[in-house]
Write a protein that holds these residues in place. Sequence first.
Motif, short mmCIF file in Angstrom:
data_model
loop_
_atom_site.label_atom_id
_atom_site.label_comp_id
_atom_site.label_asym_id
_atom_site.label_seq_id
_atom_site.Cartn_x
_atom_site.Cartn_y
_atom_site.Cartn_z
N LEU A 163 0.81 -1.22 0.00
CA LEU A 163 0.00 0.00 0.00
C LEU A 163 0.84 1.27 0.00
CD1 LEU A 163 -2.69 -1.09 2.61
CD2 LEU A 163 -2.90 -1.08 0.11
N GLU A 164 1.99 1.23 0.67
CA GLU A 164 2.83 2.44 0.77
C GLU A 164 4.17 2.21 0.07
OE1 GLU A 164 2.99 3.90 4.78
OE2 GLU A 164 0.91 3.38 5.17
N ASP A 165 5.27 2.31 0.80
CA ASP A 165 6.60 2.19 0.19
C ASP A 165 7.12 0.76 0.32
OD1 ASP A 165 6.47 4.89 -0.30
OD2 ASP A 165 7.56 5.44 1.51
N ALA A 166 8.01 0.38 -0.60
CA ALA A 166 8.63 -0.94 -0.58
C ALA A 166 10.09 -0.81 -0.97
CB ALA A 166 7.90 -1.88 -1.53
N ARG A 167 10.88 -1.72 -0.43
CA ARG A 167 12.27 -1.73 -0.85
C ARG A 167 12.86 -3.14 -0.78
NH1 ARG A 167 15.54 1.63 3.86
NH2 ARG A 167 14.69 0.56 5.68
N TRP A 168 13.82 -3.32 -1.61
CA TRP A 168 14.69 -4.48 -1.77
C TRP A 168 14.23 -5.39 -2.90
CZ3 TRP A 168 18.24 -1.92 -0.17
CH2 TRP A 168 18.35 -1.38 1.10
N PHE A 169 13.21 -6.25 -2.77
CA PHE A 169 12.99 -7.22 -3.85
C PHE A 169 11.54 -7.68 -3.88
CE2 PHE A 169 13.14 -11.62 -5.57
CZ PHE A 169 13.68 -11.33 -6.81
N GLN A 170 10.97 -7.67 -5.10
CA GLN A 170 9.65 -8.24 -5.35
C GLN A 170 9.71 -9.11 -6.60
OE1 GLN A 170 7.00 -4.71 -5.57
NE2 GLN A 170 5.82 -5.65 -3.94
N LEU A 171 9.12 -10.31 -6.53
CA LEU A 171 9.06 -11.23 -7.66
C LEU A 171 7.65 -11.80 -7.74
CD1 LEU A 171 10.35 -12.98 -9.93
CD2 LEU A 171 10.97 -14.62 -8.15
N ALA A 172 7.01 -11.67 -8.91
CA ALA A 172 5.64 -12.17 -9.07
C ALA A 172 5.46 -12.71 -10.48
CB ALA A 172 4.62 -11.06 -8.80
N THR A 173 4.74 -13.82 -10.58
CA THR A 173 4.38 -14.30 -11.92
C THR A 173 3.27 -13.43 -12.51
OG1 THR A 173 2.81 -15.85 -10.93
CG2 THR A 173 5.03 -16.67 -11.39
N GLY A 174 2.46 -12.82 -11.66
CA GLY A 174 1.41 -11.92 -12.12
C GLY A 174 1.86 -10.47 -12.14
N ALA A 175 1.71 -9.80 -10.97
CA ALA A 175 2.01 -8.36 -10.95
C ALA A 175 2.51 -7.94 -9.57
CB ALA A 175 0.77 -7.55 -11.32
N ASN A 176 3.32 -6.88 -9.57
CA ASN A 176 3.75 -6.18 -8.36
C ASN A 176 3.12 -4.79 -8.37
OD1 ASN A 176 5.65 -8.20 -7.37
ND2 ASN A 176 6.96 -7.62 -9.08
N LEU A 177 2.44 -4.44 -7.29
CA LEU A 177 1.79 -3.13 -7.19
C LEU A 177 2.26 -2.45 -5.90
CD1 LEU A 177 -0.29 -0.99 -8.03
CD2 LEU A 177 -2.05 -2.35 -6.87
#
Length: 445
Positions: A163-177
């Motif tokens: 919902l707010e801020d993110a840092r370092w790593f995101q992995l998704a077969t669909g989507a990252n929001l």
Amino acid sequence: GTGDLVMTDLRQTSAGLLVAREVEGRLFVRDQRGHLVVEVTKSPTQAIELGLEPGEYRVTLDRGGKVFALELRVAAGGRARIGGERFTEQVPEAVALRGGPEAVATVPLREYKRLPFNLSLLPTVSLAGEDSPRTIEQFSLNLVGQAARLEGAELGLGLNWILEDARWFQLATGANLVGGSFQGAQLAGGANVVKARVEGAQLAGGASWASRGVRGFQAAYGLAWTEALVGVQLAAVTRSTDAHGSQVGIVNVGGSIEGLQLGLVNVATGKVRGAQIGLVNVADDVEGAPIGIVSWVRKGMLHGQVWGSDTALSNLGLQIGSRHVYSLLSAGVTPSDGKARWQAGVGLGGHLPITESVWSSLDVSALAIGRGEDTEGQPALLRFRLSFGWQASDHLGLFGGPALNVYSSDKDDGKDLVLAGPSYAETRSGRHVRVWPGFFLGVRI
């Protein structure tokens, strides 16, 4: 403090935070531990500077009942700057009161729950449960996951939603929001969407989107989109309002460009300081080189040419490009043995003004040659021209000069193209090559 009063002595700190003039409201600066370091009411009349120790801070702005926030790092001996465009609107959750029961609320603040590990099928079907909108995740495995903030790694089969801020790593077969800013690397089979800024890398099979800017690398098979780019965009279609770096794609669209656009079609609605390389280039203005078959620059060069030469009696050409680099589209014809001999092709050249009315240019063109409808034998002519011109009026110029012609064909040796003078001919493996000097003379409008 009130007004523009700063509660920190700048002489006793080794770093600073400059708040731009347009920022208006009540500012709260907290360190990594959540301790309130500075509180000040900021008016839009002038910029202010806050003295801070080096480190990471969260700045919250209360403006007319709406809450905005951002995170930043202040380096030792450095000075960070914040403007209104960097803040992300927050969802009010709780109220912090100061000064006892008669005091008013200073700013709505979230109360976060840290979760070292989360496993999520749906936002409410997870280890975080109903607290997911207030959770700070450090590591999460998701089918569809939701959290307030990410400070670590998140892996998902469907959707990773911060919902707010993110840092370092995101992995998704669909989507990252991500509803705020992102620092680190995002990888998605479908799409990456960040509503604020990205510092790091976005890579997606479908689209990568960062509403307020990218500093780093943004790539996708489909679309790469951002407002301000500092780095590289790579996609079938790239778009950036303000780009400092490189846009590489089939179609590249930008505003002001400082760097490179490389693709089949390059469009810059503002000024290009650098190069556009493609089949079609379009720009408002160029300080550099537009290289392509058609390069149209609104504040550049657009001239028609009519000339005669030793290889074609009558020629028509279109000279189009920037002030110093242009493309040349040309076609010529000469009656020969009852059949019209024609030539047509494209070229690239450079233009050098000598005085206000005298100029010179050097260009090279690759031309196909045929006689009537006969194009058998793949005859081709490479033509180098050195021009000297005089601009007689705003819409009329005279030009001419020497040329060097290189003819190549597997059908004939091109001897009939040489009007007079010496030439050099050679045949290797059935391919005829002839080289000779030439001339041209014409008018430019």
